[in-house]
Design an enzyme around this catalytic site. Structure first.
Site, PDB file in Angstrom:
ATOM      1  CD  GLN A  77     -23.839 -29.130 -39.983  1.00  0.00           C
ATOM      2  OE1 GLN A  77     -24.315 -28.874 -38.902  1.00  0.00           O
ATOM      3  NE2 GLN A  77     -22.976 -28.503 -40.772  1.00  0.00           N
ATOM      4  CB  ALA A  80     -22.925 -35.827 -43.534  1.00  0.00           C
ATOM      5  CD  GLU A  81     -18.744 -31.735 -42.669  1.00  0.00           C
ATOM      6  OE1 GLU A  81     -17.480 -32.332 -43.170  1.00  0.00           O
ATOM      7  OE2 GLU A  81     -19.242 -30.817 -43.175  1.00  0.00           O
ATOM      8  CB  SER A  82     -16.111 -36.937 -39.190  1.00  0.00           C
ATOM      9  OG  SER A  82     -17.304 -36.926 -38.055  1.00  0.00           O
ATOM     10  CE1 TYR A 181     -21.352 -31.814 -45.088  1.00  0.00           C
ATOM     11  CE2 TYR A 181     -22.835 -29.814 -45.392  1.00  0.00           C
ATOM     12  CZ  TYR A 181     -21.986 -30.587 -44.557  1.00  0.00           C
ATOM     13  OH  TYR A 181     -21.739 -30.100 -43.444  1.00  0.00           O
TER      14      TYR A 181
END
Length: 339
Positions: A77, A80-82, A181
């Protein structure tokens, strides 16, 4: 992060004309299995060193859903997020490693590093808050009782689009951003869940770890084997993936370091290993189901918390389901242990 009855037409899960190979090799370890939580299946080499302990701690924090909110998922996660940038800021206002929007952070942010305040730009705070929010989301989407709903996919969709969107659409919302996502994180989990030493840990946990790598992989009738997904035949001829028994065969083969090669069909797999009583069921055991009243035509891996991981049927993907779901609970079952 954006602001923001099961019906299974199950044929015999793999073709009976396939040649089966007998179970081979000696016994594997018989250690008590604690499931895939913790750092057993975490490839720490892929995680920046300064975040490793926090990822492991976060992955152990969700007692309600230990097989869903795992260290590998949290790491995937964050990538993928940052992209592991603690100072990341999105155009819509999400900030930090875990890309919290301010209203969401106000509810879920925790002061993990004991600095005196919860700060989304603090990696420890962000990581532990992400796990806390994930855990709540998993419980929330579970309460929706969505048919054929994989808790992990629904949780991730809720993180990106908000749980209300999951409820309204009764599944992953049809937003391109959210669907991409979810798909990306499920693929990234493999990167973070392959242990540096795959022979480490209890046998059942290794079975789960190897199977979980393929979450989201399409079902392919007659497809898959010890080498991974492949094209099947008949309705699986155009799909690269696994069917139920090939997923089990793959997971057990690699968990045993190649010492155990199960037969290829579900009907034969339920005759191998040793029988296990229901009260002794533990993560990594294999459950056979009589879905159509003609022998054990489906197999799944028990992963704990009342859940199974399996390749359900054509049109679906490798995913989790609950043993208490009416469809499965009503079918004759048999439990086997191979390690």
């Amino acid at each position: 992060m954006r602001s923001g009855p099961i019906v299974i037409f199950a044929a015999v899960c793999t073709a009976t004309v396939l040649v089966a190979t007998a179970i081979t090799g000696g016994s594997i370890d018989e250690d008590d299995d604690k499931g895939p939580g913790g750092d057993l299946s975490l490839n720490v080499q892929e995680i920046p060193e300064e975040y490793r302990d926090w990822i492991i701690q976060a992955g152990k924090s969700c007692k309600a859903h230990p097989t869903v909110v795992t260290p590998a998922l949290i790491a995937a996660q964050i990538e993928a997020e940052s992209g592991w940038n603690p100072n990341a800021r999105s155009p819509v206002g999400a900030i930090g490693l875990s890309q919290f929007m301010p209203p969401t952070w106000a509810t879920w942010g925790v002061d993990a590093d004991k600095s005196g305040s919860a700060d989304p730009l603090s990696p420890p705070d962000a990581i532990m808050s992400q796990a806390r929010y994930d855990c709540w989301l998993a419980t929330k989407v579970s309460s929706y009782k969505i048919a054929n709903g994989d808790i992990r996919r629904l949780m991730l969709a809720g993180y990106n689009a908000g749980p209300d969107a999951v409820r309204i659409y009764q599944g992953v919302p049809p937003y391109a951003e959210t669907q991409q996502y979810v798909a990306r994180i499920l693929q990234l989990i493999a990167k973070y869940s392959v242990a540096t030493d795959e022979s480490a840990g209890p046998f059942g946990s290794r079975v789960i770890a190897h199977a979980q790598r393929w979450t989201g992989t399409p079902y392919s009738w007659g497809g898959g084997g010890i080498n991974g997904p492949s094209f099947g035949f008949a309705q699986g001829a155009t799909t690269n993936g696994f069917d139920c028994s090939s997923l089990v065969q793959y997971a057990v083969y690699h968990a045993s370091g190649g010492k155990i090669t199960l037969a290829r069909t579900s009907q034969q797999q339920v005759t191998q290993g040793k029988a296990v009583a229901r009260q002794d069921l533990r993560p990594g055991d294999i459950i056979g189901f009589q879905l159509n009243g003609a022998g054990y035509d489906h197999v799944a891996i028990y992963i704990g918390d009342g859940q199974i991981l399996h390749a359900p049927r054509t049109g679906q993907t490798v995913s989790t389901a609950r043993l208490t779901d009416g469809y499965y609970a009503s079918k004759p079952q048999i439990i086997r242990r191979y390690g």
